[in-house]
Each structure stands twice: as C-alpha cells, then as structure tokens.
Design an enzyme around this catalytic site. Sequence first.
Site, mmCIF file in Angstrom:
data_model
loop_
_atom_site.group_PDB
_atom_site.id
_atom_site.type_symbol
_atom_site.label_atom_id
_atom_site.label_comp_id
_atom_site.label_asym_id
_atom_site.label_seq_id
_atom_site.Cartn_x
_atom_site.Cartn_y
_atom_site.Cartn_z
ATOM 1 N N GLU A 68 0.826 -1.210 0.000
ATOM 2 C CA GLU A 68 0.000 0.000 0.000
ATOM 3 C C GLU A 68 0.862 1.263 0.000
ATOM 4 O OE1 GLU A 68 -3.011 -0.234 -0.713
ATOM 5 O OE2 GLU A 68 -3.181 -2.406 -0.393
ATOM 6 N N ASP A 133 3.139 -4.816 -5.708
ATOM 7 C CA ASP A 133 3.505 -6.168 -5.277
ATOM 8 C C ASP A 133 5.016 -6.314 -5.179
ATOM 9 O OD1 ASP A 133 0.933 -7.168 -5.031
ATOM 10 O OD2 ASP A 133 0.857 -7.927 -7.082
#
Length: 241
Positions: A68, A133
């Site tokens: 995030e 990711d």
Amino acid sequence: MDNKDPSITTLSRRFLYRYLDYARVTTGTTSLTPHWDKCVNYVENSLQRCCALLSLSYGAIGVIVGHELTHGFDNNGRKYDKNGNLDQWWSNSSVTAFTEKTQCMIEQYNNYHWEEAGLNVRGTRTLAENIADNGGVREAFRAYRRWVDESRAGVEEPLLPGVELNNNQLFFLSYAHVRCNSYRPEAAREQIQSGAHSPPKSEVGSNEVIGAMSNYDEFRKAFRCDDSSVMNRGAQSCRVW
C-alpha cells in the site's frame, strides 16, 4: 512440536496444515485464503499473538503494508504531491527513467497466461498493482532483516517446528499463502478483462507471487533457484523500486 511454547505450537499446527494442504489449492478443490486471513486477521488482532514468528508476520501483513505504501509511487500515485494534489512534482528525467523501468514490468506480466481464464494477463492494466507487489515484498523483507539485526543482534528466530524451512524462506512462503486463492473460469475471465490486480493463479502459479519473487534476488538466494528456474529471471528481472 515444542510443547514448552504454546504459541509456537499453535502457529506450527496452523501453518503446517496449510503448508501440507497446498496440493488441494493447486487442484482448485479449496481455497486457503479465508483460513489464513483468520490467522493473520490483518491488524484487528495482535499479530504477535497469532504469529509467534515475525518472519510470518512480515511476510503477510508486512508485505501488505509495503504494497500500500508503494502505491504512492506507482504509475498513478506518483502524479500526486505530498498534499494529495495532482501535481507533476517529478523532474522530466525521473519520469522518463520511471517509464522505462515500468515497460519491463508490463512486458513481463503480459507473458503470464491464466489457464482458468484462457487469457494472458494485461500488463498495462495491472501495472500499478504489479509495481506495488514488487515494491511491497522488497520493503517488508528489508524491514524483517533490519528487525533481526537491531532487535535480535543478528541472531535468527527459532525455526518453526514441523517445517524444514529457514526464516527467510518462511517469510516468502507466508506471502504466498496470503495470495493463495482459486477462481472459477467465469470469474477468472472477468478479473482479466476488468480487474486491476494480476490474477492469483496461472499455469506457472500465482502471478502476484511468481512475478514479484522471480524478480527478487533475495528470494533466489533463499531457495537457491538455479538459472533455468521460472523463479529466477536473472538479468531479465524487472524492478521499479
């Protein structure tokens, strides 16, 4: 199992069950994601109580937090300044270098095929999530190793009973468990056509896991991936952050 430490014993049972049940997931007969999420429970309960080994915590919630945070510097987030205003605050040379690095990642994910959907991943559509990711797992692993160095004076955590893996390996396996899932063909096609995330499964495993791990030299070291392994992209590895 170590009966002297109930927290290790409980975690060992949970983790070992999911470790040994991997075959059921890959055949599509079950999904472990809900069960693992109950163990991790993200930030609602104490990760210390749930996950006695911090290698597992960093590999699960740690990667999610890193993911995030990285969104603030992906192909969308980079366009906003520290106050959240749309502003071109990067130099032109930085934008150019960033675009060149992201092109590598776009091409990498374009080549992943999702068997259930019968379609290839769309590297441009999923770029922001793929950047997150890849960045998230690097940030979390560095944070874990820093914790070991600073809080344990470089002494490794005890090994998890019942699983013959070191703690670096457990970190990456924990991340893989969080991403583990199963889709029906209809949902798989919908995910490819309109989803922002790379699919959790393809003919070579999880794109979210395979893609990020195969780019990361620390993963290759942990599992000693040879040059021919799909988990070792070597000189073809893509990295933005």
